[in-house]
Structure formats: structure tokens, C-alpha cells
Design an enzyme around this catalytic site. Sequence first.
Site, PDB file in Angstrom:
ATOM      1  N   SER A  86       0.849  -1.196   0.000  1.00  0.00           N
ATOM      2  CA  SER A  86       0.000   0.000   0.000  1.00  0.00           C
ATOM      3  C   SER A  86       0.880   1.240   0.000  1.00  0.00           C
ATOM      4  O   SER A  86       2.023   1.206   0.484  1.00  0.00           O
ATOM      5  CB  SER A  86      -0.892   0.014   1.242  1.00  0.00           C
ATOM      6  OG  SER A  86      -1.657  -1.161   1.300  1.00  0.00           O
TER       7      SER A  86
HETATM    8  C1  SAM Z   1      -3.127  -3.965  -0.403  1.00  0.00           C
HETATM    9  S1  SAM Z   1      -2.543  -5.570  -0.171  1.00  0.00           S
HETATM   10  C2  SAM Z   1      -1.834  -5.541   1.448  1.00  0.00           C
HETATM   11  C3  SAM Z   1      -0.612  -4.707   1.622  1.00  0.00           C
HETATM   12  C4  SAM Z   1       0.238  -5.168   2.770  1.00  0.00           C
HETATM   13  N1  SAM Z   1      -0.367  -4.867   4.038  1.00  0.00           N
HETATM   14  C5  SAM Z   1       1.657  -4.626   2.673  1.00  0.00           C
HETATM   15  O1  SAM Z   1       2.102  -3.955   3.601  1.00  0.00           O
HETATM   16  O2  SAM Z   1       2.304  -4.908   1.675  1.00  0.00           O
HETATM   17  C6  SAM Z   1      -4.013  -6.529   0.156  1.00  0.00           C
HETATM   18  C7  SAM Z   1      -3.723  -7.975   0.448  1.00  0.00           C
HETATM   19  O3  SAM Z   1      -4.904  -8.581   0.962  1.00  0.00           O
HETATM   20  C8  SAM Z   1      -4.879  -9.914   0.554  1.00  0.00           C
HETATM   21  N2  SAM Z   1      -6.230 -10.494   0.695  1.00  0.00           N
HETATM   22  C9  SAM Z   1      -7.291 -10.309  -0.118  1.00  0.00           C
HETATM   23  N3  SAM Z   1      -8.347 -11.019   0.335  1.00  0.00           N
HETATM   24  C10 SAM Z   1      -7.925 -11.650   1.460  1.00  0.00           C
HETATM   25  C11 SAM Z   1      -8.554 -12.531   2.371  1.00  0.00           C
HETATM   26  N4  SAM Z   1      -9.841 -12.919   2.202  1.00  0.00           N
HETATM   27  N5  SAM Z   1      -7.828 -12.999   3.399  1.00  0.00           N
HETATM   28  C12 SAM Z   1      -6.529 -12.640   3.576  1.00  0.00           C
HETATM   29  N6  SAM Z   1      -5.886 -11.814   2.731  1.00  0.00           N
HETATM   30  C13 SAM Z   1      -6.578 -11.316   1.689  1.00  0.00           C
HETATM   31  C14 SAM Z   1      -4.382  -9.857  -0.875  1.00  0.00           C
HETATM   32  O4  SAM Z   1      -3.882 -11.113  -1.305  1.00  0.00           O
HETATM   33  C15 SAM Z   1      -3.314  -8.773  -0.764  1.00  0.00           C
HETATM   34  O5  SAM Z   1      -2.052  -9.331  -0.575  1.00  0.00           O
END
Ligand code: SAM
Length: 398
Positions: free
Chosen positions: A60
Site C-alpha cells: 500500500s
Molecule cells: C493492499 S494488499 C496488502 C498490503 C500489505 N499490508 C503490505 O504492507 O504490503 C491486500 C492484500 O490482501 C490480501 N487479501 C485479499 N483477500 C484476502 C482474504 N480474504 N484474506 C486474507 N488476505 C486477503 C491480498 O492477497 C493482498 O495481498
Amino acid sequence: MVEKLTGLGWGGIRSASVEAAMRTVPRHLFVPDATLERAYAQDSVVTHRDERRVAISSASGPGVVAAQLEQLDVQPGHRVLEIGAGTGYNAACLAELAGSEGQVTAVDIGAEIVAEAREHLAAAGYPDVRVVQGDGHLGYPEGAPYDRIIVTAGAWDVPTAWREQLAPGGRLVVPLRVKGISRSVALELDGEVWRSVSIEERGFMPMRGPEAIGEFNAELPPKRGMWIRADDGLPVDLQALGAAVDTTPAQAWSGVVVPWVPFDHLDYWLAGASAQVCRILVSSHAVEEGLIKPLYSWGSMGLYTHDSFAYLIRRPAADTETSGGAETVELGACAYGPRATQLADELVSRLQEWEQAKPHRAALRIEVHPAAAAPSDLAAMITAEKRESTVFVISDQT
Ligand SMILES: C[S@@+](CC[C@H](N)C(=O)[O-])C[C@H]1O[C@@H](n2cnc3c(N)ncnc32)[C@H](O)[C@@H]1O
């Protein structure tokens, strides 16, 4: 990167602890394929896309990370659950904040993403952060209770599991999607009811998985550089809306003249309209080709029916010259399709109501009740019935 965020005021770094954490964690080790410049820029860094090229994982943007960390208020010794481990960058910041007495667990739904996050965390010196694969809708009961839970993907619902896994006095920070509007909301429990502590305007990619309600996100045919993004799993008739773009647009001006600064909570006002709320996104090319200019460079909030849509527009206000140098704009609506006039009028009347209610906007708050025990007499601006919860967006105005 950090200096830019400390200077931002609204939405940036506010506390010494978040500043220290973000100064310490080497962000470039979490996005090894990006240049140093890219890694420390203010944008997100997309790391994974699906077969339709839609981004499904990223680091992000640092402003988003900072805003959510400030909302979360992690203290040394806290047990923290992150849902959406992504690159592991935010988990490392959380580990800095929780300190050696604390424990950070990060969950991600993607196996490859989990493996990468583990590698990045080890390389950056955070081997104690636990990264597990799973669906974050279920939390991670093995590590519960948590003092803090942070979600870094857009959640459509607030699952019961998060309530069950939060320690007494704990806090949840979640990008909550209500009628297509995404805000990062800090929530605390009062019995079984979540009450908001802060609300920040932040967009996130939606959560995925069998429990998820996805966002509809597609370019209007034939590809003209206009996209529609709609929420709540509702149908969007792409062919009919694409045909609408060929019709002459209707424009309506509201007479609402405002300083050209972000409009807090206007989006929630729009969601009170009878038509569904959407986002219309545009390419700069489409605007150059003569598309009527939306509110922001990325596009605008709008309304849609099966065959028509409308979005917000602006024009310099007549009194800009006389307003002491501050830019002021008049807000309006541009609409396409058989119901264009009706939709443009509806957007304009929502704008006018918003203008009248302005003094009350600061009192906006959110309550999330268990679906089975949601009150029927709560005076709310928006009531959104989800699967496990009912979300109320409330202002003193209502
Ligand atoms: C914007 S990214 C997160 C950024 C992260 N916090 C970082 O610092 O790099 C959103 C993440 O949420 C994960 N995600 C989406 N749906 C999810 C779920 N149901 N359970 C767990 N993770 C999920 C995606 O695979 C993705 O890696």
C-alpha cells in the site's frame, strides 16, 4: 518518504512511534523488483495481478500505511493480527510498534504472497512475525485474542470472527465498503456493537475468497477510457451503459459553490439517492478527447441504473476572482442514457442537501451491529445490511 508524510498533517504521520517505525523499516526490501525511487515514492507498488490484469496484491502507499497505523494505535507488548499480509511491509512496521514483547501475525489468502512476505520479513530482520495462509474473513483463531486487528484490503462485511478474536478493550481498523464507498474505520467494541473512533478516506483493493463480495470493475464498451466500479455484488449492464455513452449527455449545475478542497463525507450523502452509487473512472486521454471533466483527475463518484449513469463534475465558480485567491468551484452532474435527466437531477438535489447539512458533517460516525440484533429504529443516513452485520452511517443531521 517519511519527511513527506510528517509534513502532510491530515492523514499523514502524527505520532513519534509511527514515525520511528516507518523510519526503521527498509521498505525497498519488501518490493525487491521495484527501483529505490519507486519503493520510496508515495504510491502503492502493485506486486500481483489476476488473469484480467486487475491488481490483487501490493505494498500500500506509505500515506495509507501511516494513516492506518495512526488509527490502530499499537502499544508495546500488543498482540496484533494483520489481515492482508501482502509484501510484509506493514507487518514489519507493526512489529516495530509492538516491540519485542509483542507478537504480530499476518494472514494472506495467496500462497505465493505468503511465501514472499516471509522471505521479505526474514531479509529485513523480522523473523518473529508469523505469516500464515488463510482467509482473513475467519481471522486466525489460533493466535487469538488480539489487542489490535488491522485489515489492509476492502471489507464488505465485519465478520463475527473478528469480534470473537478481539481482546477486551481492543481495536479493529478496517477499510469498510458501504454502498461502494470505502473508508478506513477504527472501531471499538461496546458489548456486541462496534462504534467508530475515527474514519479516514482511503481506498483499498477488495478482499477476495469464497466469503468475499467482490467489486464490479470494468471498462465501458467499446473501450473509450471510462470504467465503472460498483459494489455490493450488484449487476451492471455493461452493454447498455456502453450504448449510453453514445447519447448526448445531460448536464445540470447545482449552484453549490465550495472551496476546491477534499469534500468530507459527500460520498455518503450521494449514497442516499434512490439509484445505486458507483465510481466512474476516466483516462486522461478520454478527457482530452472531449469527455466532460469529472471532479478529480481519476474520475468521480456517480449513480447508475441498468441503462444510464451520471457522475459529478465541476466548473470554476464565477466568483473565483473575488474570493481572495482561493479556488472555488461549482459542483454539478453529467449524465448519459435514457434516464440521464432524472439521474443528473437526483445528483444535483443530493449536492444541494449536502450543502445545507454541511455544519453537521463532522459528527459523522459508524456503528456495526450483529445482523441478528440490529435495531430497527436507529436514525441513520445509511443502513447497509450485510451478511453477518448491519452497518449504520450516522450523522447528527438525521
Ligand atoms: C493492499 S494488499 C496488502 C498490503 C500489505 N499490508 C503490505 O504492507 O504490503 C491486500 C492484500 O490482501 C490480501 N487479501 C485479499 N483477500 C484476502 C482474504 N480474504 N484474506 C486474507 N488476505 C486477503 C491480498 O492477497 C493482498 O495481498
